[in-house]
Design a protein around this motif. Structure first.
Motif, PDB file in Angstrom:
ATOM      1  N   ALA A   1      -5.736   3.816 -10.007  1.00 33.77           N
ATOM      2  CA  ALA A   1      -5.431   2.655 -10.850  1.00 33.77           C
ATOM      3  C   ALA A   1      -4.437   1.696 -10.205  1.00 33.77           C
ATOM      4  N   THR A   2      -3.697   2.178  -9.206  1.00 37.96           N
ATOM      5  CA  THR A   2      -2.660   1.348  -8.592  1.00 37.96           C
ATOM      6  C   THR A   2      -2.937   1.034  -7.117  1.00 37.96           C
ATOM      7  N   GLY A   3      -4.030   1.520  -6.581  1.00 44.34           N
ATOM      8  CA  GLY A   3      -4.325   1.276  -5.176  1.00 44.34           C
ATOM      9  C   GLY A   3      -3.398   2.033  -4.238  1.00 44.34           C
ATOM     10  N   THR A   4      -2.933   3.183  -4.687  1.00 42.54           N
ATOM     11  CA  THR A   4      -1.984   3.995  -3.929  1.00 42.54           C
ATOM     12  C   THR A   4      -2.723   5.128  -3.223  1.00 42.54           C
TER      13      THR A   4
ATOM     14  N   LYS B   1       0.876  -1.178   0.000  1.00 42.83           N
ATOM     15  CA  LYS B   1       0.000   0.000   0.000  1.00 42.83           C
ATOM     16  C   LYS B   1       0.906   1.218   0.000  1.00 42.83           C
ATOM     17  N   LEU B   2       1.339   1.597  -1.199  1.00 46.66           N
ATOM     18  CA  LEU B   2       2.257   2.711  -1.353  1.00 46.66           C
ATOM     19  C   LEU B   2       1.535   4.045  -1.195  1.00 46.66           C
ATOM     20  N   ASN B   3       2.324   5.090  -1.023  1.00 39.91           N
ATOM     21  CA  ASN B   3       1.802   6.427  -0.774  1.00 39.91           C
ATOM     22  C   ASN B   3       2.525   7.452  -1.633  1.00 39.91           C
ATOM     23  N   ILE B   4       1.773   8.307  -2.296  1.00 38.97           N
ATOM     24  CA  ILE B   4       2.338   9.446  -3.022  1.00 38.97           C
ATOM     25  C   ILE B   4       1.996  10.699  -2.218  1.00 38.97           C
ATOM     26  N   VAL B   5       3.014  11.530  -2.011  1.00 37.46           N
ATOM     27  CA  VAL B   5       2.843  12.773  -1.270  1.00 37.46           C
ATOM     28  C   VAL B   5       3.160  13.936  -2.198  1.00 37.46           C
ATOM     29  N   LEU B   6       2.249  14.890  -2.305  1.00 35.21           N
ATOM     30  CA  LEU B   6       2.478  16.092  -3.098  1.00 35.21           C
ATOM     31  C   LEU B   6       2.620  17.269  -2.149  1.00 35.21           C
ATOM     32  N   TYR B   7       3.805  17.860  -2.156  1.00 38.78           N
ATOM     33  CA  TYR B   7       4.096  19.003  -1.310  1.00 38.78           C
ATOM     34  C   TYR B   7       3.682  20.280  -2.039  1.00 38.78           C
ATOM     35  N   GLU B   8       2.630  20.906  -1.575  1.00 35.33           N
ATOM     36  CA  GLU B   8       2.121  22.169  -2.106  1.00 35.33           C
ATOM     37  C   GLU B   8       1.958  22.183  -3.630  1.00 35.33           C
ATOM     38  N   PRO B   9       1.217  21.222  -4.188  1.00 33.11           N
ATOM     39  CA  PRO B   9       1.033  21.198  -5.647  1.00 33.11           C
ATOM     40  C   PRO B   9       0.325  22.463  -6.134  1.00 33.11           C
ATOM     41  N   GLU B  10       0.685  22.902  -7.349  1.00 32.94           N
ATOM     42  CA  GLU B  10       0.172  24.163  -7.872  1.00 32.94           C
ATOM     43  C   GLU B  10      -0.762  24.014  -9.070  1.00 32.94           C
ATOM     44  N   ILE B  11      -0.648  22.936  -9.804  1.00 27.78           N
ATOM     45  CA  ILE B  11      -1.380  22.791 -11.066  1.00 27.78           C
ATOM     46  C   ILE B  11      -2.426  21.679 -10.929  1.00 27.78           C
ATOM     47  N   PRO B  12      -3.707  22.033 -11.054  1.00 23.67           N
ATOM     48  CA  PRO B  12      -4.752  21.032 -10.835  1.00 23.67           C
ATOM     49  C   PRO B  12      -4.690  19.847 -11.790  1.00 23.67           C
ATOM     50  N   TYR B  13      -4.305  20.068 -13.042  1.00 20.05           N
ATOM     51  CA  TYR B  13      -4.240  18.947 -13.989  1.00 20.05           C
ATOM     52  C   TYR B  13      -3.234  17.892 -13.534  1.00 20.05           C
TER      53      TYR B  13
ATOM     54  N   HIS C   1      -1.279  -7.131  -5.738  1.00 23.01           N
ATOM     55  CA  HIS C   1      -2.721  -6.876  -5.826  1.00 23.01           C
ATOM     56  C   HIS C   1      -3.170  -6.275  -7.160  1.00 23.01           C
ATOM     57  N   MET C   2      -2.278  -6.249  -8.153  1.00 24.19           N
ATOM     58  CA  MET C   2      -2.638  -5.654  -9.442  1.00 24.19           C
ATOM     59  C   MET C   2      -2.875  -6.739 -10.487  1.00 24.19           C
ATOM     60  N   ARG C   3      -3.730  -6.449 -11.426  1.00 26.95           N
ATOM     61  CA  ARG C   3      -3.984  -7.375 -12.534  1.00 26.95           C
ATOM     62  C   ARG C   3      -2.810  -7.290 -13.493  1.00 26.95           C
ATOM     63  N   LEU C   4      -2.170  -8.425 -13.745  1.00 26.50           N
ATOM     64  CA  LEU C   4      -0.946  -8.450 -14.540  1.00 26.50           C
ATOM     65  C   LEU C   4      -1.156  -8.824 -16.002  1.00 26.50           C
ATOM     66  N   ALA C   5      -2.299  -9.341 -16.347  1.00 18.92           N
ATOM     67  CA  ALA C   5      -2.518  -9.758 -17.736  1.00 18.92           C
ATOM     68  C   ALA C   5      -3.845  -9.219 -18.243  1.00 18.92           C
ATOM     69  N   GLY C   6      -3.829  -8.823 -19.498  1.00 21.81           N
ATOM     70  CA  GLY C   6      -5.045  -8.381 -20.162  1.00 21.81           C
ATOM     71  C   GLY C   6      -5.556  -9.505 -21.060  1.00 21.81           C
ATOM     72  N   GLU C   7      -6.603  -9.207 -21.791  1.00 22.96           N
ATOM     73  CA  GLU C   7      -7.203 -10.222 -22.641  1.00 22.96           C
ATOM     74  C   GLU C   7      -7.653  -9.585 -23.942  1.00 22.96           C
ATOM     75  N   LEU C   8      -7.213 -10.140 -25.048  1.00 24.93           N
ATOM     76  CA  LEU C   8      -7.647  -9.662 -26.357  1.00 24.93           C
ATOM     77  C   LEU C   8      -8.980 -10.318 -26.714  1.00 24.93           C
TER      78      LEU C   8
END
Length: 165
Positions: free
Chosen positions: A26-29, A3-15, A153-160
């Motif tokens: 998409a990654t459960g982070t 269960k990883l964590n991304i930290v944004l220090y004072e982000p400025e751009i909403p996009y 915990h991620m899906r590793l294969a897709g299906e055509l």
């Protein structure tokens, strides 16, 4: 389970924050936002970039860096910076570590980086390129951390699916 964590220090751009939020979903982070933010979370731009995923995002806001540290005691924090001593692929990301990125205009303040020189990581670049886009940088480092944790915990294969004409 990682269960990883991304930290944004004072982000400025909403996009950028919206794109990072979508990547986190998409990654459960988990996403951690350290204020002040350069936008309101209700802005159309953040919802547009995050698409319809924003309501599924595990996100926490903090009034400042000290508040973040207080509410996450003992957290292992890697700090993405062009001033890092280590390439982002050279460290071992723990399943519950935090990966911090600074604001678009200035990065993480040097007074914070100086306290954690061994946790400062960088993405290699050619020449005098100042930095990569924040959302691209977050995706690059996050996916390395996920790879090191075997994409737990991620899906590793897709299906055509064969199309019938």
């Amino acid at each position: 389970m990682a269960k990883l964590n991304i930290v944004l220090y004072e982000p400025e751009i909403p996009y950028n924050t919206g794109n990072i939020g979508r990547t986190c979903v998409a990654t459960g982070t988990r996403l951690h936002l350290i204020e002040p933010l350069g936008f309101h979370l209700t802005e159309k731009a953040i919802k547009r970039a995050g698409m319809d995923y924003w309501d599924q995002l595990d996100v926490t806001r903090y009034v400042n860096y000290e508040d973040f540290l207080e509410k996450n005691p003992g957290a292992k924090i890697y700090m993405a910076t062009t001033k890092g001593r280590h390439v982002y692929t050279e460290v071992n990301y723990e399943p519950d570590c935090y990966i911090m990125f600074g604001k678009e205009s200035a990065g993480i303040p040097e007074e914070i980086l100086i306290q954690h020189p061994d946790e400062c990581i960088r993405i290699p670049m050619i020449g005098d390129t100042r930095s990569l886009n924040l959302s691209n940088s977050a995706a690059i480092v996050l996916y390395e951390a996920l790879r090191q944790n075997n994409f737990d915990h991620m899906r590793l294969a897709g299906e055509l699916h064969r199309l019938h004409w």
